[in-house]
Design a protein around this motif. Structure first.
Motif, PDB file in Angstrom:
ATOM      1  N   LEU A  64     -10.712 -98.880 -67.797  1.00  0.00           N
ATOM      2  CA  LEU A  64     -10.628-100.306 -67.467  1.00  0.00           C
ATOM      3  C   LEU A  64     -10.606-100.503 -65.955  1.00  0.00           C
ATOM      4  O   LEU A  64     -11.239-101.431 -65.430  1.00  0.00           O
ATOM      5  CB  LEU A  64      -9.385-100.916 -68.116  1.00  0.00           C
ATOM      6  N   ALA A  65      -9.883 -99.632 -65.243  1.00  0.00           N
ATOM      7  CA  ALA A  65      -9.833 -99.739 -63.781  1.00  0.00           C
ATOM      8  C   ALA A  65     -11.223 -99.553 -63.178  1.00  0.00           C
ATOM      9  O   ALA A  65     -11.637-100.299 -62.278  1.00  0.00           O
ATOM     10  CB  ALA A  65      -8.867 -98.701 -63.212  1.00  0.00           C
ATOM     11  N   GLU A  66     -11.938 -98.561 -63.679  1.00  0.00           N
ATOM     12  CA  GLU A  66     -13.275 -98.291 -63.148  1.00  0.00           C
ATOM     13  C   GLU A  66     -14.222 -99.459 -63.423  1.00  0.00           C
ATOM     14  O   GLU A  66     -14.968 -99.901 -62.543  1.00  0.00           O
ATOM     15  CB  GLU A  66     -13.824 -97.008 -63.763  1.00  0.00           C
ATOM     16  N   SER A  67     -14.191 -99.991 -64.645  1.00  0.00           N
ATOM     17  CA  SER A  67     -15.110-101.071 -65.019  1.00  0.00           C
ATOM     18  C   SER A  67     -14.774-102.385 -64.325  1.00  0.00           C
ATOM     19  O   SER A  67     -15.650-103.221 -64.106  1.00  0.00           O
ATOM     20  CB  SER A  67     -15.112-101.268 -66.534  1.00  0.00           C
ATOM     21  N   SER A  68     -13.494-102.575 -63.970  1.00  0.00           N
ATOM     22  CA  SER A  68     -13.077-103.839 -63.336  1.00  0.00           C
ATOM     23  C   SER A  68     -13.038-103.763 -61.813  1.00  0.00           C
ATOM     24  O   SER A  68     -12.710-104.739 -61.149  1.00  0.00           O
ATOM     25  CB  SER A  68     -11.700-104.262 -63.867  1.00  0.00           C
ATOM     26  N   GLY A  69     -13.325-102.589 -61.250  1.00  0.00           N
ATOM     27  CA  GLY A  69     -13.323-102.442 -59.796  1.00  0.00           C
ATOM     28  C   GLY A  69     -11.942-102.306 -59.185  1.00  0.00           C
ATOM     29  O   GLY A  69     -11.756-102.543 -57.992  1.00  0.00           O
ATOM     30  N   ASP A  70     -10.962-101.883 -59.998  1.00  0.00           N
ATOM     31  CA  ASP A  70      -9.587-101.682 -59.507  1.00  0.00           C
ATOM     32  C   ASP A  70      -9.483-100.254 -58.965  1.00  0.00           C
ATOM     33  O   ASP A  70      -9.104 -99.324 -59.677  1.00  0.00           O
ATOM     34  CB  ASP A  70      -8.607-101.906 -60.661  1.00  0.00           C
ATOM     35  N   ALA A  89      -4.619 -93.640 -62.277  1.00  0.00           N
ATOM     36  CA  ALA A  89      -4.852 -93.170 -63.651  1.00  0.00           C
ATOM     37  C   ALA A  89      -5.467 -91.769 -63.662  1.00  0.00           C
ATOM     38  O   ALA A  89      -5.088 -90.925 -64.484  1.00  0.00           O
ATOM     39  CB  ALA A  89      -5.748 -94.154 -64.393  1.00  0.00           C
ATOM     40  N   LEU A  90      -6.397 -91.518 -62.744  1.00  0.00           N
ATOM     41  CA  LEU A  90      -6.974 -90.176 -62.649  1.00  0.00           C
ATOM     42  C   LEU A  90      -5.906 -89.145 -62.314  1.00  0.00           C
ATOM     43  O   LEU A  90      -5.855 -88.062 -62.912  1.00  0.00           O
ATOM     44  CB  LEU A  90      -8.063 -90.148 -61.564  1.00  0.00           C
ATOM     45  N   GLU A 141      -9.178 -83.473 -57.740  1.00  0.00           N
ATOM     46  CA  GLU A 141     -10.164 -83.541 -56.655  1.00  0.00           C
ATOM     47  C   GLU A 141     -10.913 -84.874 -56.670  1.00  0.00           C
ATOM     48  O   GLU A 141     -11.208 -85.440 -55.615  1.00  0.00           O
ATOM     49  CB  GLU A 141     -11.142 -82.369 -56.758  1.00  0.00           C
ATOM     50  N   HIS A 142     -11.211 -85.381 -57.877  1.00  0.00           N
ATOM     51  CA  HIS A 142     -11.852 -86.697 -57.999  1.00  0.00           C
ATOM     52  C   HIS A 142     -10.933 -87.789 -57.459  1.00  0.00           C
ATOM     53  O   HIS A 142     -11.351 -88.649 -56.668  1.00  0.00           O
ATOM     54  CB  HIS A 142     -12.194 -86.948 -59.472  1.00  0.00           C
ATOM     55  N   SER A 143      -9.682 -87.746 -57.877  1.00  0.00           N
ATOM     56  CA  SER A 143      -8.708 -88.736 -57.405  1.00  0.00           C
ATOM     57  C   SER A 143      -8.504 -88.625 -55.893  1.00  0.00           C
ATOM     58  O   SER A 143      -8.384 -89.637 -55.194  1.00  0.00           O
ATOM     59  CB  SER A 143      -7.380 -88.540 -58.141  1.00  0.00           C
ATOM     60  N   LEU A 144      -8.477 -87.391 -55.389  1.00  0.00           N
ATOM     61  CA  LEU A 144      -8.317 -87.171 -53.950  1.00  0.00           C
ATOM     62  C   LEU A 144      -9.480 -87.773 -53.174  1.00  0.00           C
ATOM     63  O   LEU A 144      -9.280 -88.417 -52.132  1.00  0.00           O
ATOM     64  CB  LEU A 144      -8.202 -85.674 -53.662  1.00  0.00           C
ATOM     65  N   ALA A 145     -10.708 -87.576 -53.660  1.00  0.00           N
ATOM     66  CA  ALA A 145     -11.880 -88.118 -52.975  1.00  0.00           C
ATOM     67  C   ALA A 145     -11.819 -89.643 -52.917  1.00  0.00           C
ATOM     68  O   ALA A 145     -12.106 -90.251 -51.868  1.00  0.00           O
ATOM     69  CB  ALA A 145     -13.154 -87.669 -53.681  1.00  0.00           C
ATOM     70  N   LEU A 146     -11.407 -90.273 -54.030  1.00  0.00           N
ATOM     71  CA  LEU A 146     -11.270 -91.728 -54.039  1.00  0.00           C
ATOM     72  C   LEU A 146     -10.147 -92.181 -53.099  1.00  0.00           C
ATOM     73  O   LEU A 146     -10.262 -93.211 -52.420  1.00  0.00           O
ATOM     74  CB  LEU A 146     -10.994 -92.228 -55.458  1.00  0.00           C
ATOM     75  N   SER A 147      -9.062 -91.407 -53.055  1.00  0.00           N
ATOM     76  CA  SER A 147      -7.931 -91.734 -52.170  1.00  0.00           C
ATOM     77  C   SER A 147      -8.385 -91.728 -50.713  1.00  0.00           C
ATOM     78  O   SER A 147      -8.053 -92.631 -49.940  1.00  0.00           O
ATOM     79  CB  SER A 147      -6.797 -90.718 -52.348  1.00  0.00           C
ATOM     80  N   ARG A 148      -9.125 -90.692 -50.347  1.00  0.00           N
ATOM     81  CA  ARG A 148      -9.602 -90.594 -48.963  1.00  0.00           C
ATOM     82  C   ARG A 148     -10.597 -91.698 -48.650  1.00  0.00           C
ATOM     83  O   ARG A 148     -10.594 -92.263 -47.553  1.00  0.00           O
ATOM     84  CB  ARG A 148     -10.209 -89.218 -48.736  1.00  0.00           C
ATOM     85  N   GLY A 149     -11.461 -92.010 -49.634  1.00  0.00           N
ATOM     86  CA  GLY A 149     -12.447 -93.067 -49.421  1.00  0.00           C
ATOM     87  C   GLY A 149     -11.813 -94.423 -49.198  1.00  0.00           C
ATOM     88  O   GLY A 149     -12.344 -95.247 -48.446  1.00  0.00           O
ATOM     89  N   SER A 150     -10.670 -94.672 -49.833  1.00  0.00           N
ATOM     90  CA  SER A 150      -9.993 -95.961 -49.684  1.00  0.00           C
ATOM     91  C   SER A 150      -8.825 -95.894 -48.684  1.00  0.00           C
ATOM     92  O   SER A 150      -8.072 -96.843 -48.550  1.00  0.00           O
ATOM     93  CB  SER A 150      -9.474 -96.449 -51.037  1.00  0.00           C
ATOM     94  N   ARG A 151      -8.696 -94.744 -48.024  1.00  0.00           N
ATOM     95  CA  ARG A 151      -7.629 -94.528 -47.031  1.00  0.00           C
ATOM     96  C   ARG A 151      -6.240 -94.770 -47.617  1.00  0.00           C
ATOM     97  O   ARG A 151      -5.378 -95.399 -47.002  1.00  0.00           O
ATOM     98  CB  ARG A 151      -7.858 -95.409 -45.801  1.00  0.00           C
ATOM     99  N   ASP A 152      -6.049 -94.249 -48.807  1.00  0.00           N
ATOM    100  CA  ASP A 152      -4.764 -94.367 -49.498  1.00  0.00           C
ATOM    101  C   ASP A 152      -3.990 -93.066 -49.253  1.00  0.00           C
ATOM    102  O   ASP A 152      -4.084 -92.113 -50.029  1.00  0.00           O
ATOM    103  CB  ASP A 152      -4.998 -94.592 -50.987  1.00  0.00           C
ATOM    104  N   ALA A 153      -3.233 -93.045 -48.155  1.00  0.00           N
ATOM    105  CA  ALA A 153      -2.548 -91.814 -47.751  1.00  0.00           C
ATOM    106  C   ALA A 153      -1.510 -91.373 -48.773  1.00  0.00           C
ATOM    107  O   ALA A 153      -1.300 -90.174 -48.977  1.00  0.00           O
ATOM    108  CB  ALA A 153      -1.889 -92.007 -46.385  1.00  0.00           C
ATOM    109  N   TYR A 158      -0.132 -87.189 -53.047  1.00  0.00           N
ATOM    110  CA  TYR A 158       0.181 -86.765 -54.416  1.00  0.00           C
ATOM    111  C   TYR A 158      -0.857 -85.755 -54.917  1.00  0.00           C
ATOM    112  O   TYR A 158      -0.507 -84.722 -55.505  1.00  0.00           O
ATOM    113  CB  TYR A 158       0.193 -87.975 -55.354  1.00  0.00           C
ATOM    114  N   ASN A 159      -2.133 -86.080 -54.727  1.00  0.00           N
ATOM    115  CA  ASN A 159      -3.184 -85.189 -55.218  1.00  0.00           C
ATOM    116  C   ASN A 159      -3.170 -83.843 -54.498  1.00  0.00           C
ATOM    117  O   ASN A 159      -3.349 -82.791 -55.122  1.00  0.00           O
ATOM    118  CB  ASN A 159      -4.547 -85.870 -55.078  1.00  0.00           C
TER     119      ASN A 159
END
Length: 384
Positions: free
Chosen positions: A159-165, A172-173, A194-206, A211-212
């Motif tokens: 749901l997060a992926e489909s809604s752009g959250d 969730a990942l 690693e997927h969650s980490l890549a998204l974290s870095r892309g959105s600058r979510d330190a 955590y990842n």
């Protein structure tokens, strides 16, 4: 986290003032104003939660969700109720005596409210928060099964992926990675982190990056890649210091100490971060942090073959784990104490600790812990 609290409180006051002004002039509070109020309240609650200031977070959550209800903002009310449930779930792990059934009931009501509101952000958060409640029950107390927990996180992720959250997707990942890690699907967990980490870095979510990295480091440690694990644990610590996540710093210090001790079992470089972790746990009055800090100090001394120094730390940590019904840690600590008594040649105490460890693991359905008990039994059977 204190700058986050200050900024969030300022935004909350502004949002409240805007709503009051609109009501005073006869104009309805807009959806956007309601959203700003909800996001500001959630931001402050999360900051309080990360500082283990549970009572303040819960009080704010109750006030804010009631305000959202009065303003007829079901999406905002649901989001705030979810966050309140998440805070109370964490508080359960720190303060024995709370009613877990009431917390679960709150999370389920929040999920129904989120579904009825149609608010995607609230639905993503509700699925994830309920999943985390059951995850801790399964991990620490052996209650329930993995499949329904995984299903909640998968629904939240999709749901997060489909809604752009993006934030909801990252979280969730990460939580799916945890379920894979503790079901011993280590390759799957590594890929998910690693997927969650890549998204974290892309959105600058330190914060989520930290955590990842922490759990990727744990997997590297289990593979015996200790230098990589140390680098990742130290980077996780740096990120937590950067965002002011003090309770997170505490646990990061514990893991840094743990790996340093494994790299240099007879050395002393692990003692500084371990002692710093214990001091921080006592300052923050964080019982789970105190448990982990005392445990790692005991293990450091154990690796240095100083059982006399190790025993008090391990005994104190065990008492803490039992009083908080953290059965996973209880088994680990009983096995550490078994090794300490073996070093001292105290055979009767060895048998007693091993018997208790086996009983706890069996009674609470902790299969991985039971395997560790059997491993230690084999180790000691080979010992001279």
């Amino acid at each position: 986290m204190r700058p986050v609290v200050c900024v969030g409180l300022a935004a909350l006051v502004t949002a409240c003032a805007a709503g009051k002004s609109a009501r005073g002039s006869g104009d309805p509070v807009t959806l956007e104003e309601g959203r700003r109020f909800t996001e500001a309240a959630v931001t402050v609650m999360q900051a309080y939660d990360l500082e283990s200031r549970f009572q303040e977070a819960a009080a704010l959550g109750r006030f804010a969700s009631e305000r959202a209800r009065l303003l007829k903002d079901p999406g905002g009310e649901a989001r705030l109720q979810v966050e309140l449930g998440r805070v109370l779930s964490r508080q359960l792990r720190h303060e024995p005596g709370m009613d877990a059934a009431q917390v679960l009931d709150l999370l389920r009501r929040a999920r129904r409210l989120a579904e009825d509101s149609g608010d995607a952000l609230a639905r993503v958060a509700a699925l994830d928060a309920e999943g985390m409640f059951h995850y801790f029950d399964k991990l620490l107390a052996g209650k329930g099964e993995w499949a329904p927990i995984v299903a909640l996180f998968e629904q939240s992720r999709d749901l997060a992926e489909s809604s752009g959250d993006t934030r909801g997707h990252i979280v969730a990942l990460f939580h799916l990675g945890l379920t894979q890690q503790f079901q011993e699907d280590f390759a799957g967990a590594r890929s998910t982190f690693e997927h969650s980490l890549a998204l974290s870095r892309g959105s600058r979510d330190a914060l989520m990056e930290s955590y990842n990295l922490r759990h990727l480091a744990g997997l590297a440690e289990d593979r015996g890649e200790l230098q990589l694990a140390l680098e990742q644990f130290e980077e996780s610590l740096r990120l937590r210091e950067q965002v002011g996540f003090r309770t997170g710093e505490l646990f990061a210090l514990v893991t840094v100490a743990q790996v340093r001790s494994r790299i240099e079992p007879k050395g002393t470089s692990a003692l500084e971060p371990a002692r710093k972790a214990l001091a921080l746990a006592l300052e923050l009055k964080d019982p789970s942090g105190e448990r982990e800090a005392r445990a790692v100090l005991g293990r450091i001394h154990l690796r240095r073959e100083d059982a006399t120094a190790a025993l008090p730390f391990l005994e104190q940590s065990l008492s803490n784990a039992e009083s908080h019904e953290d059965w996973l840690s209880t088994v680990d600590l009983l096995l550490d104490l078994t090794r300490a008594h073996a070093l001292r040649g105290e055979r009767a105490r060895v048998e007693e600790r091993l018997g208790r460890a086996r009983a706890v693991a069996t009674d609470h359905g902790l299969k991985a812990s039971l395997a560790q008990v059997e491993k230690v039994e084999r180790e000691l059977a080979r010992a001279p």
